[in-house]
Design an enzyme around this catalytic site. Sequence first.
Site, PDB file in Angstrom:
ATOM      1  N   CYS A   1      -7.426  18.117  18.199  1.00  0.00           N
ATOM      2  CA  CYS A   1      -7.515  18.778  19.499  1.00  0.00           C
ATOM      3  C   CYS A   1      -6.559  18.142  20.505  1.00  0.00           C
ATOM      4  O   CYS A   1      -6.813  17.041  21.011  1.00  0.00           O
ATOM      5  CB  CYS A   1      -8.954  18.716  20.012  1.00  0.00           C
ATOM      6  SG  CYS A   1      -9.208  19.557  21.590  1.00  0.00           S
TER       7      CYS A   1
ATOM      8  N   GLY B   1     -11.349   8.697  12.258  1.00  0.00           N
ATOM      9  CA  GLY B   1     -10.345   7.648  12.195  1.00  0.00           C
ATOM     10  C   GLY B   1      -9.777   7.300  13.550  1.00  0.00           C
ATOM     11  O   GLY B   1     -10.437   7.457  14.585  1.00  0.00           O
ATOM     12  N   ASP B   2      -8.531   6.867  13.560  1.00  0.00           N
ATOM     13  CA  ASP B   2      -7.900   6.356  14.784  1.00  0.00           C
ATOM     14  C   ASP B   2      -7.895   7.378  15.915  1.00  0.00           C
ATOM     15  O   ASP B   2      -8.243   7.063  17.051  1.00  0.00           O
ATOM     16  CB  ASP B   2      -6.462   5.915  14.478  1.00  0.00           C
ATOM     17  CG  ASP B   2      -5.764   5.356  15.703  1.00  0.00           C
ATOM     18  OD1 ASP B   2      -6.114   4.230  16.113  1.00  0.00           O
ATOM     19  OD2 ASP B   2      -4.893   6.040  16.263  1.00  0.00           O
ATOM     20  N   GLY B   3      -7.496   8.623  15.615  1.00  0.00           N
ATOM     21  CA  GLY B   3      -7.461   9.651  16.658  1.00  0.00           C
ATOM     22  C   GLY B   3      -8.838   9.940  17.228  1.00  0.00           C
ATOM     23  O   GLY B   3      -9.006  10.149  18.440  1.00  0.00           O
TER      24      GLY B   3
ATOM     25  N   THR C   1     -12.416   7.387   7.383  1.00  0.00           N
ATOM     26  CA  THR C   1     -11.049   7.744   7.026  1.00  0.00           C
ATOM     27  C   THR C   1     -10.698   7.125   5.690  1.00  0.00           C
ATOM     28  O   THR C   1     -11.078   5.982   5.411  1.00  0.00           O
ATOM     29  CB  THR C   1     -10.030   7.268   8.084  1.00  0.00           C
ATOM     30  OG1 THR C   1      -8.698   7.382   7.557  1.00  0.00           O
ATOM     31  CG2 THR C   1     -10.270   5.816   8.484  1.00  0.00           C
TER      32      THR C   1
ATOM     33  N   ASP D   1      -7.862   6.179   4.932  1.00  0.00           N
ATOM     34  CA  ASP D   1      -6.728   5.276   5.154  1.00  0.00           C
ATOM     35  C   ASP D   1      -7.144   3.811   5.258  1.00  0.00           C
ATOM     36  O   ASP D   1      -6.315   2.920   5.094  1.00  0.00           O
ATOM     37  CB  ASP D   1      -5.970   5.669   6.421  1.00  0.00           C
ATOM     38  CG  ASP D   1      -5.468   7.104   6.374  1.00  0.00           C
ATOM     39  OD1 ASP D   1      -5.198   7.599   5.265  1.00  0.00           O
ATOM     40  OD2 ASP D   1      -5.349   7.731   7.446  1.00  0.00           O
TER      41      ASP D   1
ATOM     42  N   ASP E   1      -7.746   2.081   7.864  1.00  0.00           N
ATOM     43  CA  ASP E   1      -6.831   1.478   8.843  1.00  0.00           C
ATOM     44  C   ASP E   1      -7.457   1.219  10.209  1.00  0.00           C
ATOM     45  O   ASP E   1      -6.748   1.076  11.204  1.00  0.00           O
ATOM     46  CB  ASP E   1      -5.597   2.363   9.007  1.00  0.00           C
ATOM     47  CG  ASP E   1      -5.938   3.753   9.549  1.00  0.00           C
ATOM     48  OD1 ASP E   1      -7.126   4.118   9.593  1.00  0.00           O
ATOM     49  OD2 ASP E   1      -4.994   4.487   9.922  1.00  0.00           O
TER      50      ASP E   1
ATOM     51  N   GLY F   1      -2.456   7.358   3.272  1.00  0.00           N
ATOM     52  CA  GLY F   1      -2.730   6.090   3.934  1.00  0.00           C
ATOM     53  C   GLY F   1      -2.185   6.018   5.347  1.00  0.00           C
ATOM     54  O   GLY F   1      -2.354   5.031   6.039  1.00  0.00           O
TER      55      GLY F   1
ATOM     56  N   GLY G   1      -2.709  -1.160 -12.365  1.00  0.00           N
ATOM     57  CA  GLY G   1      -1.675  -1.878 -13.106  1.00  0.00           C
ATOM     58  C   GLY G   1      -0.265  -1.398 -12.847  1.00  0.00           C
ATOM     59  O   GLY G   1       0.600  -1.468 -13.733  1.00  0.00           O
ATOM     60  N   ALA G   2       0.004  -0.932 -11.630  1.00  0.00           N
ATOM     61  CA  ALA G   2       1.348  -0.446 -11.297  1.00  0.00           C
ATOM     62  C   ALA G   2       2.362  -1.584 -11.345  1.00  0.00           C
ATOM     63  O   ALA G   2       2.050  -2.723 -10.978  1.00  0.00           O
ATOM     64  CB  ALA G   2       1.347   0.199  -9.917  1.00  0.00           C
TER      65      ALA G   2
ATOM     66  N   ARG H   1      10.055  10.832 -12.611  1.00  0.00           N
ATOM     67  CA  ARG H   1       9.244  11.979 -12.216  1.00  0.00           C
ATOM     68  C   ARG H   1       8.380  11.553 -11.027  1.00  0.00           C
ATOM     69  O   ARG H   1       7.924  10.413 -10.961  1.00  0.00           O
ATOM     70  CB  ARG H   1       8.345  12.449 -13.369  1.00  0.00           C
ATOM     71  CG  ARG H   1       9.107  13.062 -14.532  1.00  0.00           C
ATOM     72  CD  ARG H   1       9.743  14.392 -14.144  1.00  0.00           C
ATOM     73  NE  ARG H   1      10.409  15.026 -15.276  1.00  0.00           N
ATOM     74  CZ  ARG H   1      11.666  14.812 -15.646  1.00  0.00           C
ATOM     75  NH1 ARG H   1      12.403  13.924 -14.960  1.00  0.00           N
ATOM     76  NH2 ARG H   1      12.188  15.421 -16.672  1.00  0.00           N
TER      77      ARG H   1
ATOM     78  N   HIS I   1      -3.753  16.133  -0.901  1.00  0.00           N
ATOM     79  CA  HIS I   1      -5.100  16.219  -0.336  1.00  0.00           C
ATOM     80  C   HIS I   1      -6.240  16.102  -1.346  1.00  0.00           C
ATOM     81  O   HIS I   1      -7.404  16.074  -0.940  1.00  0.00           O
ATOM     82  CB  HIS I   1      -5.235  17.522   0.471  1.00  0.00           C
ATOM     83  CG  HIS I   1      -4.486  17.459   1.772  1.00  0.00           C
ATOM     84  ND1 HIS I   1      -3.128  17.659   1.837  1.00  0.00           N
ATOM     85  CD2 HIS I   1      -4.898  17.197   3.028  1.00  0.00           C
ATOM     86  CE1 HIS I   1      -2.732  17.533   3.095  1.00  0.00           C
ATOM     87  NE2 HIS I   1      -3.793  17.249   3.833  1.00  0.00           N
TER      88      HIS I   1
END
Length: 319
Positions: free
Chosen positions: A73, A102-104, A125, A127, A129, A170, A185-186, A243, A249
Amino acid sequence: MKRIGVLTSGGDSPGMNAAVRAVVRKAIYQDIEVYGIYQGYNGLISGNIKKLELGSVGDIIHRGGTMLYTARCEEFKTKEGQQKGIEQLKKYGIEGLVVIGGDGSYQGAKALTKLGYPCVGVPGTIDNDIPGTEFTIGFDTALNTVIDAIDKIRDTATSHERTFIIEVMGRNAGDLALWSGLAGGAETILIPEDNYKMDDIVDRLKKGQERGKKHSIIIVAEGVMSGNEFAKQFTEATGMDTRVSVLGHIQRGGTPTASDRVLASRFGARAVELLMDGKGGRAVGIEKNKLVDYDIIEALGKQHEINLNMYKLSKELSI
């Protein structure tokens, strides 16, 4: 306090419904009426407000999203919009407001607090954060969604002997990328809180190839850049075939985990207790598994901090 309101705002997150349920049932248990404000601050301004009963929040604890709906809004960022919201709250006799988001969303609660209206913020959220809390509602569920995707993508990366780049959400925080990358495990994790060097990434992958590794996963937080942008840079630097998977979402939806349901229930109930004690302008959080509350204005003046020791560990374990 005999009548309170509750709204959800900004991006939805799994567990918001559990928080709404906790607010409604805790309040009614304490003989306080609860009014649901639909469509966030938009609904507050327009007066889309309805009384909620015990049955209104039945069978929602396991559902993702938010039964109160949500919206952003722009009008509420103005003093005129904020005053319209307060007028609606007074019209319905609502004496305090629980804001889940969240933050907003917190910025809106902060604005109402400055105008003398008692609000309590509940961090919802994916995120993760929000300053003042170790975890936010929805983070754990989103994290498990990302990990599930990483596991599936790794099967294909292995079969085709390719490097896959996975972009995760994020906002401007790297928590979702860091936690999912470590758990999945990235080989490489890119977060906004730390500058990356392409030479280091290439060197890491080459060392893996020298010991016989033929595939790898790179996690890119959206706050760094898009997965496609990074893929272009990576290909230019290495000539390797890649790739890109943008999870998007799907990270926001889905059945909330047990952890998120419990966290949301604890947060929602605590928010009601704060309003009952006449404590507006607060936000709830969790630290070392204990509920805390803090001044919402002070909190928003602080920076969210990521666990850089965990980031260091992710590099050590992906050699």
